[in-house]
Write an enzyme that holds these catalytic residues in place. Structure first.
Site, mmCIF file in Angstrom:
data_model
loop_
_atom_site.group_PDB
_atom_site.id
_atom_site.type_symbol
_atom_site.label_atom_id
_atom_site.label_comp_id
_atom_site.label_asym_id
_atom_site.label_seq_id
_atom_site.Cartn_x
_atom_site.Cartn_y
_atom_site.Cartn_z
ATOM 1 N N PRO A 1 3.099 2.950 0.268
ATOM 2 C CA PRO A 1 1.826 3.493 -0.476
ATOM 3 C C PRO A 1 1.326 4.579 0.109
ATOM 4 O O PRO A 1 1.268 4.762 1.432
ATOM 5 C CB PRO A 1 1.081 2.340 -0.247
ATOM 6 C CG PRO A 1 1.544 1.293 0.522
ATOM 7 C CD PRO A 1 2.762 1.719 0.815
ATOM 8 N N ASP A 2 0.647 5.643 -0.535
ATOM 9 C CA ASP A 2 -0.183 6.869 0.002
ATOM 10 C C ASP A 2 -1.340 6.396 0.324
ATOM 11 O O ASP A 2 -1.901 5.120 0.221
ATOM 12 C CB ASP A 2 -0.118 7.847 -0.972
ATOM 13 C CG ASP A 2 -0.687 7.616 -2.293
ATOM 14 O OD1 ASP A 2 -1.192 6.614 -2.682
ATOM 15 O OD2 ASP A 2 -0.446 8.567 -3.250
ATOM 16 N N PHE A 3 -2.508 6.981 0.317
ATOM 17 C CA PHE A 3 -3.841 6.684 0.797
ATOM 18 C C PHE A 3 -4.926 6.741 -0.239
ATOM 19 O O PHE A 3 -5.599 6.069 -0.805
ATOM 20 C CB PHE A 3 -4.266 7.749 2.009
ATOM 21 C CG PHE A 3 -3.800 7.359 3.062
ATOM 22 C CD1 PHE A 3 -4.176 6.332 4.122
ATOM 23 C CD2 PHE A 3 -2.709 8.023 3.344
ATOM 24 C CE1 PHE A 3 -3.335 6.100 5.173
ATOM 25 C CE2 PHE A 3 -1.714 8.044 4.539
ATOM 26 C CZ PHE A 3 -2.166 7.066 5.401
ATOM 27 N N ARG A 4 -4.593 7.909 -1.057
ATOM 28 C CA ARG A 4 -5.710 8.351 -2.417
ATOM 29 C C ARG A 4 -5.334 8.078 -3.424
ATOM 30 O O ARG A 4 -5.872 8.845 -4.605
ATOM 31 C CB ARG A 4 -6.576 9.612 -1.736
ATOM 32 C CG ARG A 4 -7.388 9.540 -0.480
ATOM 33 C CD ARG A 4 -7.767 10.671 0.096
ATOM 34 N NE ARG A 4 -8.280 10.402 1.694
ATOM 35 C CZ ARG A 4 -7.457 10.443 2.646
ATOM 36 N NH1 ARG A 4 -6.241 10.891 2.251
ATOM 37 N NH2 ARG A 4 -7.955 10.277 3.732
ATOM 38 N N ASN B 1 2.757 12.669 7.721
ATOM 39 C CA ASN B 1 3.606 11.508 7.436
ATOM 40 C C ASN B 1 3.981 10.895 8.848
ATOM 41 O O ASN B 1 4.511 11.678 9.654
ATOM 42 C CB ASN B 1 4.385 11.323 6.515
ATOM 43 C CG ASN B 1 4.174 11.496 5.117
ATOM 44 O OD1 ASN B 1 2.765 11.724 4.859
ATOM 45 N ND2 ASN B 1 4.988 12.039 4.105
ATOM 46 N N ILE B 2 3.797 9.598 8.989
ATOM 47 C CA ILE B 2 4.429 8.762 10.250
ATOM 48 C C ILE B 2 5.563 7.982 10.144
ATOM 49 O O ILE B 2 5.978 7.508 10.731
ATOM 50 C CB ILE B 2 3.164 7.985 11.023
ATOM 51 C CG1 ILE B 2 2.550 6.975 9.757
ATOM 52 C CG2 ILE B 2 2.051 8.797 11.398
ATOM 53 C CD1 ILE B 2 1.902 5.743 10.402
ATOM 54 N N ASP B 3 6.195 8.509 8.924
ATOM 55 C CA ASP B 3 7.393 7.340 8.396
ATOM 56 C C ASP B 3 8.725 8.096 9.103
ATOM 57 O O ASP B 3 9.916 7.449 8.860
ATOM 58 C CB ASP B 3 7.424 7.366 7.141
ATOM 59 C CG ASP B 3 7.418 8.546 6.318
ATOM 60 O OD1 ASP B 3 7.856 9.505 6.637
ATOM 61 O OD2 ASP B 3 6.849 8.468 5.039
ATOM 62 N N CYS C 1 1.322 -3.944 33.795
ATOM 63 C CA CYS C 1 -0.150 -3.958 33.626
ATOM 64 C C CYS C 1 -0.923 -4.652 32.749
ATOM 65 O O CYS C 1 -2.144 -4.853 33.057
ATOM 66 C CB CYS C 1 -0.503 -2.708 33.929
ATOM 67 S SG CYS C 1 -0.849 -1.704 32.440
ATOM 68 N N ASP D 1 5.669 14.262 -11.191
ATOM 69 C CA ASP D 1 6.264 13.569 -10.080
ATOM 70 C C ASP D 1 7.046 14.250 -9.028
ATOM 71 O O ASP D 1 8.165 15.310 -9.683
ATOM 72 C CB ASP D 1 7.163 12.313 -10.840
ATOM 73 C CG ASP D 1 7.757 11.483 -9.761
ATOM 74 O OD1 ASP D 1 7.266 10.725 -8.946
ATOM 75 O OD2 ASP D 1 8.948 11.796 -9.600
ATOM 76 N N ALA E 1 1.574 11.794 2.217
ATOM 77 C CA ALA E 1 1.780 10.480 1.808
ATOM 78 C C ALA E 1 2.681 10.477 0.385
ATOM 79 O O ALA E 1 3.635 9.671 0.084
ATOM 80 C CB ALA E 1 0.869 9.509 1.912
ATOM 81 N N HIS F 1 0.565 14.123 12.580
ATOM 82 C CA HIS F 1 0.000 12.869 12.908
ATOM 83 C C HIS F 1 0.846 12.016 13.879
ATOM 84 O O HIS F 1 0.470 10.733 13.742
ATOM 85 C CB HIS F 1 -0.535 12.289 11.536
ATOM 86 C CG HIS F 1 -1.627 13.041 10.883
ATOM 87 N ND1 HIS F 1 -2.029 12.686 9.589
ATOM 88 C CD2 HIS F 1 -2.511 13.852 11.412
ATOM 89 C CE1 HIS F 1 -3.012 13.531 9.102
ATOM 90 N NE2 HIS F 1 -3.404 14.270 10.301
HETATM 91 P P1 OAD Z 1 -3.088 11.019 0.064
HETATM 92 O O1 OAD Z 1 -3.001 9.626 -0.383
HETATM 93 O O2 OAD Z 1 -4.558 11.421 0.403
HETATM 94 O O3 OAD Z 1 -2.680 12.128 -0.982
HETATM 95 C C1 OAD Z 1 -1.328 11.789 -1.439
HETATM 96 C C2 OAD Z 1 -1.206 12.605 -2.837
HETATM 97 O O4 OAD Z 1 0.111 12.652 -3.261
HETATM 98 C C3 OAD Z 1 -2.175 12.121 -3.968
HETATM 99 O O5 OAD Z 1 -3.016 13.112 -4.401
HETATM 100 C C4 OAD Z 1 -1.152 11.633 -5.047
HETATM 101 O O6 OAD Z 1 -1.759 11.729 -6.119
HETATM 102 C C5 OAD Z 1 -0.058 12.235 -4.667
HETATM 103 N N1 OAD Z 1 1.094 11.465 -5.049
HETATM 104 C C6 OAD Z 1 1.674 10.425 -4.830
HETATM 105 N N2 OAD Z 1 2.748 10.044 -5.158
HETATM 106 C C7 OAD Z 1 3.143 11.081 -5.964
HETATM 107 C C8 OAD Z 1 4.422 11.485 -6.716
HETATM 108 N N3 OAD Z 1 5.416 10.465 -6.610
HETATM 109 N N4 OAD Z 1 4.519 12.416 -7.384
HETATM 110 C C9 OAD Z 1 3.450 13.371 -7.103
HETATM 111 N N5 OAD Z 1 2.360 13.226 -6.539
HETATM 112 C C10 OAD Z 1 2.264 12.100 -5.795
HETATM 113 O O7 OAD Z 1 -2.119 11.393 1.390
HETATM 114 P P2 OAD Z 1 -2.445 12.435 2.478
HETATM 115 O O8 OAD Z 1 -2.843 13.668 1.885
HETATM 116 O O9 OAD Z 1 -0.920 12.485 3.062
HETATM 117 O O10 OAD Z 1 -4.375 10.164 8.189
HETATM 118 O O11 OAD Z 1 -3.271 11.842 3.437
HETATM 119 C C11 OAD Z 1 -3.702 12.494 4.630
HETATM 120 C C12 OAD Z 1 -4.047 11.610 5.772
HETATM 121 O O12 OAD Z 1 -5.009 10.611 5.290
HETATM 122 C C13 OAD Z 1 -2.927 10.611 6.323
HETATM 123 O O13 OAD Z 1 -1.909 11.317 7.264
HETATM 124 C C14 OAD Z 1 -3.653 9.761 6.906
HETATM 125 C C15 OAD Z 1 -4.649 9.679 6.114
HETATM 126 O O14 OAD Z 1 -5.981 8.979 6.402
HETATM 127 C C16 OAD Z 1 -4.317 9.379 9.313
HETATM 128 O O15 OAD Z 1 -4.350 8.303 9.338
HETATM 129 C C17 OAD Z 1 -4.851 10.108 10.536
HETATM 130 ZN ZN ZN Z 2 1.117 -0.542 31.501
#
Ligand code: OAD
Ligand code: ZN
Length: 254
Positions: A33-36, A104-106, A162, A238, A24, A121
């Protein structure tokens, strides 16, 4: 010139089979927005990710997911791929990048022009009726979302609609990921593997870097849960800003 930029540019020039795992964080500068991360969904709790993306919750009540999906698809219309998406696409066209595994799903990698994208995903590009498995296109899903709270399989009665709830082909918690074997294979073949914008905590995607025998470069502003001896470069900056400097060093015009 910053050392990590030169090192990354040199690694790209020396490598013949480059691949990447993205999360993300590569799309936050586009406005998703990302997740964490500091503004992530687990922090702001704008939607509850544990509810929204849980498959059993969806079967029980799809409403929270569709509240998220409506906002997400509206947002998607207004945004564009980031510099880093375009950089990876250019690296595929003119360099030795052989594929991108994304959580990512985008669909921003494809919109940036990347051809080989493994969407572990899934994505919104197709949806299916949970009852009769009828397929719905992205456009049909969007039209339905504009009219119905919860999109259902219902067109004129003559076509046997259905009434089942539709579900986009994205992977919820509790479902199997897609393209697992292809992603593992890509990682195993790579001599240079980028881990970009992912906290590496959601499995099995987080396991993909473990298949890499070549060199790993991590680009993520916060610490990543990745314990691999072959990480040769960790860049806590970044993503777009870093790759803009790498592109400049390589003489890419993006
Ligand atoms: P996370 O949100 O867990 O991690 C994104 C990371 O990117 C974080 O560590 C941020 O600090 C970093 N980050 C964000 N913006 C940045 C930037 N501009 N420059 C540098 N670093 C940046 O996202 P994912 O690891 O993709 O799954 O999350 C994994 C999965 O968790 C998702 O696919 C989703 C979620 O639950 C499902 O929904 C099944
Ligand atoms: Zn149907």
């Amino acid at each position: 010139m910053n050392d990590s930029v030169s090192q990354c540019a040199r690694l790209i020039q020396e490598s013949r089979y480059i691949a990447a795992l993205t999360g993300a964080g590569i799309s936050t500068s586009a406005g998703i927005p990302d997740f964490r991360g500091p503004q992530g969904l687990y922090v702001t709790r704008r939607y509850d990710p544990d509810t929204v993306f849980d498959i059993n919750y969806f079967y029980h009540d799809p409403k929270p997911f569709y509240e998220f999906a409506r906002d997400f698809l509206l947002l998607e219309e207004k945004i564009n791929p980031t510099f880093a998406h375009k950089f990876l696409s250019d690296l595929e066209k003119t360099g030795n990048l052989k594929g991108v595994v994304t959580q990512n799903i985008d669909s921003l990698h494809q919109r940036a022009g990347s051809q080989k994208v493994y969407e572990m995903h899934g994505s919104f590009s197709l949806s299916h009726c949970l009852k009769c498995r009828k397929e719905f296109s992205f456009t049909q899903m969007k039209e339905k979302l504009a009219e119905e709270d919860i999109p259902r399989c219902a067109c004129p009665a003559s076509c046997g609609a259905c009434g089942g709830v539709l579900k986009p082909d994205i992977v919820f918690f509790g479902e199997n990921v897609k393209c697992l074997a292809e992603s593992e294979d890509l990682a195993a073949r790579s001599d240079l593997f980028f881990v970009i914008g992912t906290s590496c905590v959601v499995y099995p995607a987080a396991m993909i870097p473990q298949y890499v025998q070549g060199k790993i470069v991590v680009v993520n502003q916060d610490p990543v849960s990745l314990d691999a001896g072959n990480v040769v470069l960790t860049v806590r900056e970044d993503i777009d800003a870093f790759f803009a400097r790498v592109a400049e060093q390589l003489g890419y015009r993006i």
